[in-house]
Each structure stands twice: as C-alpha cells, then as structure tokens.
Design a protein around this motif. Structure first.
Motif, PDB file in Angstrom:
ATOM      1  N   LEU A   1      16.685  11.845  35.259  1.00 51.41           N
ATOM      2  CA  LEU A   1      17.707  10.734  35.390  1.00 51.41           C
ATOM      3  C   LEU A   1      18.767  11.086  34.293  1.00 51.41           C
ATOM      4  O   LEU A   1      20.100  11.195  34.306  1.00 51.41           O
ATOM      5  CB  LEU A   1      17.207   9.420  35.276  1.00 51.41           C
ATOM      6  N   ARG A   2      18.281  11.289  33.144  1.00 50.44           N
ATOM      7  CA  ARG A   2      19.198  11.628  31.831  1.00 50.44           C
ATOM      8  C   ARG A   2      19.933  12.555  31.928  1.00 50.44           C
ATOM      9  O   ARG A   2      21.053  12.760  31.574  1.00 50.44           O
ATOM     10  CB  ARG A   2      18.160  11.784  30.497  1.00 50.44           C
ATOM     11  N   GLN A   3      19.304  13.694  32.545  1.00 50.93           N
ATOM     12  CA  GLN A   3      20.218  15.184  32.811  1.00 50.93           C
ATOM     13  C   GLN A   3      21.238  14.521  33.716  1.00 50.93           C
ATOM     14  O   GLN A   3      22.290  15.004  33.280  1.00 50.93           O
ATOM     15  CB  GLN A   3      19.115  16.063  33.328  1.00 50.93           C
ATOM     16  N   LEU A   4      21.092  13.875  34.798  1.00 51.63           N
ATOM     17  CA  LEU A   4      22.248  13.531  35.667  1.00 51.63           C
ATOM     18  C   LEU A   4      23.289  12.941  34.878  1.00 51.63           C
ATOM     19  O   LEU A   4      24.568  13.050  35.225  1.00 51.63           O
ATOM     20  CB  LEU A   4      21.456  12.868  36.921  1.00 51.63           C
ATOM     21  N   LEU A   5      22.624  11.750  33.997  1.00 48.00           N
ATOM     22  CA  LEU A   5      23.735  10.978  33.512  1.00 48.00           C
ATOM     23  C   LEU A   5      24.545  11.391  32.148  1.00 48.00           C
ATOM     24  O   LEU A   5      25.700  11.408  32.385  1.00 48.00           O
ATOM     25  CB  LEU A   5      23.289   9.528  33.124  1.00 48.00           C
ATOM     26  N   VAL A   6      23.734  11.700  31.703  1.00 46.87           N
ATOM     27  CA  VAL A   6      24.302  12.385  30.121  1.00 46.87           C
ATOM     28  C   VAL A   6      24.240  13.825  29.763  1.00 46.87           C
ATOM     29  O   VAL A   6      24.126  14.211  28.512  1.00 46.87           O
ATOM     30  CB  VAL A   6      23.743  11.250  28.763  1.00 46.87           C
ATOM     31  N   GLY A   7      23.943  14.498  31.015  1.00 50.09           N
ATOM     32  CA  GLY A   7      23.648  15.895  30.638  1.00 50.09           C
ATOM     33  C   GLY A   7      24.745  16.635  29.765  1.00 50.09           C
ATOM     34  O   GLY A   7      24.348  17.257  28.506  1.00 50.09           O
ATOM     35  N   PRO A   8      26.093  16.500  30.033  1.00 49.01           N
ATOM     36  CA  PRO A   8      27.049  17.241  29.145  1.00 49.01           C
ATOM     37  C   PRO A   8      27.404  16.823  27.695  1.00 49.01           C
ATOM     38  O   PRO A   8      27.186  17.798  26.949  1.00 49.01           O
ATOM     39  CB  PRO A   8      28.253  17.148  30.218  1.00 49.01           C
ATOM     40  N   GLU A   9      27.135  15.438  27.752  1.00 49.70           N
ATOM     41  CA  GLU A   9      27.045  14.822  26.392  1.00 49.70           C
ATOM     42  C   GLU A   9      26.059  15.510  25.554  1.00 49.70           C
ATOM     43  O   GLU A   9      26.198  15.827  24.368  1.00 49.70           O
ATOM     44  CB  GLU A   9      27.063  13.499  26.271  1.00 49.70           C
ATOM     45  N   GLN A  10      24.899  15.652  26.333  1.00 55.33           N
ATOM     46  CA  GLN A  10      23.771  15.998  25.525  1.00 55.33           C
ATOM     47  C   GLN A  10      23.835  17.344  25.102  1.00 55.33           C
ATOM     48  O   GLN A  10      23.525  17.790  23.784  1.00 55.33           O
ATOM     49  CB  GLN A  10      22.308  15.842  26.647  1.00 55.33           C
ATOM     50  N   ARG A  11      24.369  18.213  25.777  1.00 59.43           N
ATOM     51  CA  ARG A  11      24.618  19.521  25.384  1.00 59.43           C
ATOM     52  C   ARG A  11      25.578  19.716  24.390  1.00 59.43           C
ATOM     53  O   ARG A  11      25.292  20.438  23.324  1.00 59.43           O
ATOM     54  CB  ARG A  11      24.922  20.545  26.660  1.00 59.43           C
ATOM     55  N   ARG A  12      26.482  19.085  24.363  1.00 62.88           N
ATOM     56  CA  ARG A  12      27.447  18.787  23.162  1.00 62.88           C
ATOM     57  C   ARG A  12      26.964  18.391  21.984  1.00 62.88           C
ATOM     58  O   ARG A  12      27.191  19.111  20.875  1.00 62.88           O
ATOM     59  CB  ARG A  12      28.761  18.227  23.556  1.00 62.88           C
ATOM     60  N   LEU A  13      25.961  17.343  22.005  1.00 65.77           N
ATOM     61  CA  LEU A  13      25.368  16.938  20.832  1.00 65.77           C
ATOM     62  C   LEU A  13      24.359  18.142  20.224  1.00 65.77           C
ATOM     63  O   LEU A  13      24.378  18.102  19.083  1.00 65.77           O
ATOM     64  CB  LEU A  13      24.406  15.912  21.341  1.00 65.77           C
ATOM     65  N   GLU A  14      23.649  18.756  21.000  1.00 62.03           N
ATOM     66  CA  GLU A  14      22.823  20.074  20.846  1.00 62.03           C
ATOM     67  C   GLU A  14      23.553  20.987  19.921  1.00 62.03           C
ATOM     68  O   GLU A  14      23.333  21.513  18.895  1.00 62.03           O
ATOM     69  CB  GLU A  14      22.027  20.522  21.881  1.00 62.03           C
ATOM     70  N   ALA A  15      24.879  21.281  20.560  1.00 63.88           N
ATOM     71  CA  ALA A  15      25.640  22.335  20.031  1.00 63.88           C
ATOM     72  C   ALA A  15      26.147  21.877  18.542  1.00 63.88           C
ATOM     73  O   ALA A  15      26.032  22.760  17.527  1.00 63.88           O
ATOM     74  CB  ALA A  15      26.925  22.620  20.610  1.00 63.88           C
ATOM     75  N   LEU A  16      26.705  20.464  18.373  1.00 65.41           N
ATOM     76  CA  LEU A  16      26.979  20.075  17.180  1.00 65.41           C
ATOM     77  C   LEU A  16      25.953  19.836  16.130  1.00 65.41           C
ATOM     78  O   LEU A  16      26.005  20.321  14.853  1.00 65.41           O
ATOM     79  CB  LEU A  16      27.152  18.604  17.358  1.00 65.41           C
ATOM     80  N   ALA A  17      24.270  19.716  16.652  1.00 67.29           N
ATOM     81  CA  ALA A  17      23.561  19.744  15.811  1.00 67.29           C
ATOM     82  C   ALA A  17      23.137  21.142  15.288  1.00 67.29           C
ATOM     83  O   ALA A  17      22.911  21.404  13.997  1.00 67.29           O
ATOM     84  CB  ALA A  17      22.220  19.366  16.476  1.00 67.29           C
ATOM     85  N   ASP A  18      23.301  22.074  16.045  1.00 68.61           N
ATOM     86  CA  ASP A  18      23.266  23.567  15.538  1.00 68.61           C
ATOM     87  C   ASP A  18      24.034  23.766  14.316  1.00 68.61           C
ATOM     88  O   ASP A  18      23.626  24.657  13.562  1.00 68.61           O
ATOM     89  CB  ASP A  18      23.302  24.763  16.931  1.00 68.61           C
ATOM     90  N   ARG A  19      25.337  23.389  14.760  1.00 60.78           N
ATOM     91  CA  ARG A  19      26.412  23.819  13.686  1.00 60.78           C
ATOM     92  C   ARG A  19      25.951  23.067  12.437  1.00 60.78           C
ATOM     93  O   ARG A  19      26.219  23.756  11.379  1.00 60.78           O
ATOM     94  CB  ARG A  19      27.792  23.400  14.041  1.00 60.78           C
ATOM     95  N   LEU A  20      25.656  21.924  12.368  1.00 56.37           N
ATOM     96  CA  LEU A  20      25.240  21.310  11.209  1.00 56.37           C
ATOM     97  C   LEU A  20      23.949  21.774  10.462  1.00 56.37           C
ATOM     98  O   LEU A  20      23.784  21.931   9.195  1.00 56.37           O
ATOM     99  CB  LEU A  20      24.892  19.641  11.639  1.00 56.37           C
ATOM    100  N   ASP A  21      23.016  22.449  11.569  1.00 48.38           N
ATOM    101  CA  ASP A  21      21.877  22.897  10.758  1.00 48.38           C
ATOM    102  C   ASP A  21      22.427  24.216  10.181  1.00 48.38           C
ATOM    103  O   ASP A  21      21.653  24.630   9.175  1.00 48.38           O
ATOM    104  CB  ASP A  21      20.790  23.133  11.877  1.00 48.38           C
TER     105      ASP A  21
END
Lengths: 170, 575
Positions: free
Chosen positions: B12-32
């Motif tokens: 469900l989460r994948q369906l609802l906020v999937g794109p946002e989640q991927r962007r969050l992960e990319a951001l987290a990568d850059r911060l790390d």
C-alpha cells in the motif's frame, strides 16, 4: 652543516690541548687557555656521507686553584675526559669531575681518553683500572697525542654519538 | 496474519508514496556521502579559499608542496613557458640589482678619485704603500664614520653559530670559531665579575673595531663595527634579535647543531650591515682648491712660456730689423713654429746667424725676396765684394762717395775705380790710398832717385858724361811715368837743382835754375810730358851731405830727380 660542541675536560697536564692539536690545526694560541680558560678549535669530519663540524672547547685543566668551569660546558653535545696514564691522581679525579659535569649538563655522550700510551715505562694504571671506566658507563679510548694512537677513533666515536642524539655509553 | 498485514501495508505504501520514498532515499544517500558534488565544489571553492586565507596560513602551507611539485613539473616539461611568464617580474628585478651595483661602484670610484689627487689622498696612498693595505681600504679607514662589517647570530647555550653575514669584501672563514670564543668570553666575563641578574658584556673594543653584543634568552646577536656606531644601530640589533626570538622560538629551543632552519634569518642580519662614510660636503671646496692650485701653476707656467716665447720673438724681429740689408715684412708664430718673411740684400748676413747673434737660438723658416739695400754698410759690403778687396782695406761711404783707406798695389787702382758702378756708390775716392809699385817700376824709381846729373863748377852745360846720364835718366823716367799713369795714378817728377856754396846766392839760384832747364829740356826731348816735371831750384838750400868738402862741393853741383807716385792728382802731377 651540522655543528656539535665537544668539551675536553680533565686534570691539568693530562694532554687535552695536545690531543686537540694532534687532531686539528689551531688558529688560536694556547694563551687563551690561561687567560680566558678555554680555547676553541674546529674540525670538520665526514660521518656516513654527512659533514659534521666539531667545535672543540679545550677547557683549562683542573688544578688546586681552578675547578672545572661549568659555564663553558653549557650546551655541549659531547664530552671527553682526559686521563694521564702516567699520573694515577688524574684517573681518580675523573669521577669527581664527572659528577660536577653531570650535575651541570645531565647525561651526554662522553668518552675517556686514557692518554700518553706511548710512555709505557711510566704507566701507572692497571688493566683493571682502565676497564673500570666502562663499568662507570663511559666509553674508553687509549690515546697518544705523540703517536696519534686512538685520537681519530675517539673523535669519530664521539661525533657519531653526538649526532645520534642518544645517551649512548653513559 | 500479521505477516500478511505487513506485506500488504508495504504494498500500500509503495502504491501511495512510492515516488516520494525513492526521492527520500536518494536524498539520504547524498547526505550520508560526501555531500558536495564537483559542480557545487566549483561554485564554493573560490569563496572557501578566500575565507580560509583570511583566517590563517594553513591553506598556503598545505598547498605549498603541491604547488612546488606542479611548478617543477611544469618547468621540466616546458621551461620556455614559465620563463616567458616570469620575465616581466625578473627583468625589472635584475635591472634594479644591476643599477644598485653600478651606483655603488660609481660611488666608490668617485670616492677614490676624490681622494686620490688631494694632498690627503697622496698621504693615504703613501700610507697604503707603507703598510701594504690596499688604497680603497685606507680610504674607507679614514673617511668612515662607521661600518658594520659582520653580524653573528649565536646560539646562546652552545655558542654554536646559527647565521653569519659579513661585508662582501671581507674574508672571514673562522666565523664559527669566533662565535665560540665570543660565547666563551661572555661566560668568562660573567664568571669573573658576577654581574647582577641578566648582565652581559655589551660592548668591547679592539683597535678601531667595536663588538656590540645583544644577548637574548636563546640567541645572541653580535655586530662587529668599525668606527662609531650610532645608538640607532644598537636598537636595530635589539629589534632583529627580538623578531628572531619570536619567529624562531621553536627552532632555537630544539637546536641541536643544525643551523639550516636559521637560513631565513640571513636577510634580517644583512639589513644590519651598513657603511656610512663622511659626507664630502665641505671637502668639495678643498677639492676645488686642490684642482685649482696645480691648474694655476700650469697656467702660470704656460703664460711664462708664452711670454718668454713672445720676448724671444720680439728680440729676434728687432735684431733682423736692425740688421742692414734685411727688412722684415711679417711673420707668424704657431706652437713654436716660426715663419718670417721679408726682403734681403744678397750681401746681407744670414738671418739665422743674425738671430743667433742676438742670443735667440731658434730654427725658423725664412722666406726672403732679394732686394738692393742702400744702407751704407750694405753698399760698402757690396763694393767690397765687387772689388774683391782684402780685409785690411778699409772702406767707408760718405754720402754716396766710397772712400778707401790703406795701401794697395798700383795695378789695383783701375779695378777699384770700377766700384763706382756698384749700386749705392756715386763716386770712389781713392785719394787716401797709398800705392805700392810693382818691382820693375820700384827698381826704376830707386835707380832714378840715386842718380845725379853732375855739372862743372859755375856751368850749366851737360858735358859728355852728364849728357849720357841724362839720357839714361830720361829713359828711366819715361818708363816710370808711362807705367804709373798707365795704371791710373799720378806721378810727379821733381828736378832738384843744386850748386856748391861758392858764388853769391843770386848767381847760384840762377845757376840751379839753368841746370834744371837743361835737364828738363832733355827730358822733354825724350818725350816726358812737361806737366809732370816740377823744377826745384834749391841751389845751396838743401845740400847733399858728405864728410869730404871737395866731394860735398862736387855732388851738390847737380840735378837730382825725385819721383812721387800718388793715387790722386798732385800739384804738378798728371795721370
């Protein structure tokens, strides 16, 4: 160029000045010894391909009126105690002098020149005496200012120890 | 079921906020990660460098090795590029260095020149020669106010030399020994006099050298000064020592014989080296004087020579002007080369001899036009030359008459008379000349003079012997007259008539005259001119002498013939 201050100490008449003169060509006359109490000479030696300038402070000998002038010892990188092998008292006093010097300077590379080895007939030290020097932690060299025996080797050893910066052979 | 629920929730989460989640992960990568992309770094770098450089020197220190390596690499690859780039910087620097060297050279040359010719300079040269010290050193010694010759930086504890600078012309190979001895002496003084806390030997003097010692806790600075060092110099030494302590505190503390870290001190010490010479200000007038004096002497000498030359010239010209037969028209005198031109009579003296006789020995170039001088001396000389007269024959000119004095042979008379053709001679007066006869005429004259025409007492008749004597006399006299008149001289034949003392004076006078007449008649008959004959009827007036009275009477009854030869007309005579 690396420079090292080496002091020559010992009782009056043990041949310090003669040892220096055997080793270097002096520009100052021996008169400095009696007026100022020290005469400085210089010798450049090669040590493992590196040039080292030894500044040899030849201090006035210790006698009943003058003790070793510790002012002249300040900053010394090496020390040579000179003993006259034909006068036993010069040997005995070495240890007193050493106490004075160590109090002033702390531990520094030091050698004992047992000098006048050419005068074997008048020799007053036993092999045990000579060996005792090393048990006191001093490097021992038998020298003769007359024949040149041991002179070069002694300065070479001291230069090496001074450059090494360790308290070897204390 | 919970597992099932979890899976569903995830879907469900994948369906609802999937794109946002991927962007969050990319951001987290850059911060790390490193956090900055090269593009961002490129934007930030200039500002960051500027900021850091303002804060401290760390960046420079960090970059230095890299920059050095880069530079070395660049030069290795293409040296020309770097050379071209730094040329505008190096060029002016090199020019400036050369200009300073040249200026210093010019100053030293000026100074040497200024002192080399003055009396003081000569004195210094003498001193230099005497002591064997070079002249520039003597100049410096005397004109020096002060000069800092050497500066030592000495490690206080060991007495070892950290750095040493000296004036370029000094050669001191024993700086390290001097350093040691300076320290030893410091120690010696301190031990001997035990001064109050911190007291040290500040200055000591040897000859004209003073050693100024500034002692710091870790290092000692010593300056060897020749001359009087100003207070400012000592302050400068203190300041240098303080800044060295500040900058090299660690190096001083850790010093164990290696002086290399103190190499940057060299310029600081070199700043203390300086030479201050006496201002030449007041000296310039003296210099002017020292130049002017020899110059004045030179000018005086030149003027003296010029005056001497001028005097000699005037004396020479005056002598030539005074000389008969020479007329000076003009002359030039350039650099000792004399040229004189004018007129000169051929018989005049040599002009050089004239000048020499005036006491001026100089060779000169003479240009002389010939002319005829009417100066009496020249006329006489010309006449003398024309006649070929001997030296003992005196000649003088009275107005235009040449007068000759002395004795000449008879046969010269004609040629002497020709002297009236010499220019300047109007007439010739030979009247004062005495004549000598040639031998033949002389013997005739003597024989004539010793011959008497004798007469009988009271008679004027020419007897046989007397007639023959008269005939011989007449022939002799005729020859004599012919010879003398032929040579242009005058001759006088005196017929001296005598009588013996017997008879009256009147009759005797008459008898004497008659005797003369008889002889004269015979002479005329022989062709002797009447005019040369002069009768002298002395009668008994001038008797011929003899001891014998009879002989005396006999010789005085006679007519004697006296011959007189003269160079001018004589009474009764005729050429």
């Amino acid at each position: 160029m690396l420079q090292k201050k080496i002091c020559m100490v010992g009782v009056y008449g043990t041949g310090k000045t003669c040892l220096v003169q055997r080793y270097v060509h002096s520009i100052f006359s021996a008169r400095y010894l009696s007026t100022v109490g020290v005469k400085i000479d210089r010798k450049e030696i090669a040590l493992d391909g590196q040039s080292v300038m030894l500044l040899l402070w030849d201090l006035e000998g210790r006698d009943d009126h003058h003790d070793v002038n510790t002012s002249y010892l300040r900053g010394a990188h090496g020390l040579i105690y000179v003993v006259d092998g034909t006068r036993r008292e010069t040997y005995d006093q070495i240890f007193e002098i050493r106490d004075i010097v160590t109090a002033a300077l702390g531990p520094i590379p030091s050698a004992v020149a047992i000098n006048k080895t050419d005068l074997t007939a008048e020799w007053k030290l036993t092999p045990a005496d000579e060996a005792a020097v090393e048990t006191h932690g001093l490097h021992r060299v038998r020298t003769s200012a007359k024949t040149g025996e041991g002179v070069e080797a002694m300065f070479q050893w001291l230069a090496r120890s001074a450059v090494g910066g360790n308290g070897a052979a204390q | 079921m919970p597992d099932n629920q979890t899976t569903e929730f995830a879907e469900l989460r994948q369906l609802l906020v999937g794109p946002e989640q991927r962007r969050l992960e990319a951001l987290a990568d850059r911060l790390d990660g490193m956090g900055i992309t090269p593009a961002e770094l490129a934007d930030l770098l200039p500002e960051a460098i500027a900021l850091r450089s303002r804060r401290d020197q760390q960046l420079g220190r960090a970059l230095a090795p890299t920059v050095e390596t880069a530079l070395r690499e660049s030069i290795r690859r293409n040296p020309r590029e770097i050379a071209t780039a730094i040329f505008p910087v190096l060029g002016p620097a090199i020019r400036k260095a050369i200009a300073e060297t040249m200026a210093s050279l010019v100053r030293s040359i000026n100074s040497a020149v200024e002192h080399s010719l003055s009396p003081r300079g000569l004195k210094w040269r003498l001193e230099s020669w005497r002591t064997g010290v070079s002249f520039p050193e003597i100049v410096i010694k005397h004109s020096l106010v002060y000069r800092v010759e050497q500066v030592f930086l000495i490690h206080a504890e060991t007495g070892l030399l950290l750095c040493h600078v000296s004036a370029s012309d000094l050669k001191l190979p024993d700086a390290d020994l001097i350093s040691g001895m300076l320290t030893a002496i410091q120690d010696f003084v301190r031990d001997s006099f035990r001064p109050a806390e911190g007291g040290t030997l500040r200055t000591f003097s040897v000859g004209d050298h003073t050693v100024h010692v500034e002692a710091g806790p870790a290092a000692v600075i010593a300056a060897v000064v020749r001359g009087e060092a100003p207070e400012g110099l000592l302050r400068r030494l203190q300041f240098a020592l303080e800044s060295i302590h500040l900058e090299f505190a660690t190096a001083l503390a850790e010093f164990s014989g290696d002086a290399a870290p103190f190499e940057p001190v060299r310029p600081v010490l070199a700043d203390c080296l300086e030479t201050v010479l006496a201002e030449p200000g007041t000296g310039s007038r003296k210099t002017w004087l020292t130049w002017a004096l020899p110059l004045l002497l030179l000018v005086a000498l030149g003027a003296g020579l010029a005056i001497r030359s001028s005097l000699r010239w005037r004396r020479a010209i005056a002598a030539l002007d005074a000389e008969p037969g020479i007329v000076v028209i003009g002359g030039t005198r350039d650099w000792g080369r004399w040229q004189i031109h004018g007129l000169k009579d051929p018989v005049a003296r040599d002009p050089e001899a004239v000048v020499r006789a005036a006491g001026v020995s100089v060779a000169f170039l003479g240009r002389w036009e010939p002319y005829l001088s009417l100066d009496s001396a020249v006329v006489v000389a010309r006449a003398r030359k024309a006649i070929g007269a001997p030296a003992d024959l005196a000649m003088l000119l009275r107005r235009d008459t040449l007068v000759l004095l002395g004795t000449v042979p008879l046969n010269w008379l004609r040629s002497i008379r020709l002297a009236d053709r010499v220019v300047g001679v109007g007439s010739v007066n030979v009247g004062e000349l005495a004549l000598t006869l040639p031998p033949d005429l002389d013997s005739l004259r003597r024989s004539v003079a010793t011959t008497l025409v004798r007469f009988d007492p009271g008679s004027a008749d020419l007897t046989g012997g007397a007639s023959a004597t008269v005939a011989g006399l007449a022939a002799s006299v005729r020859s004599l007259v012919a010879g003398v008149t032929g040579a242009g001289a005058w001759v006088r034949i005196e017929l001296v008539g005598r009588t013996d003392p017997s008879g009256s004076d009147l009759t005797n006078q008459d008898l004497a005259q008659r005797r003369i007449d008889r002889v004269a008649a015979r002479f005329r008959e022989a062709g002797i001119a009447e005019a040369v004959l002069v009768p002298r009827p002395v009668a008994t007036g001038r008797p011929l002498a003899s001891d014998d009275p009879a002989e005396r009477a006999r010789i005085n009854r006679s007519v004697a013939v006296q011959v007189t030869v003269a160079s001018r007309s004589i009474d009764g005579g005729k050429p």
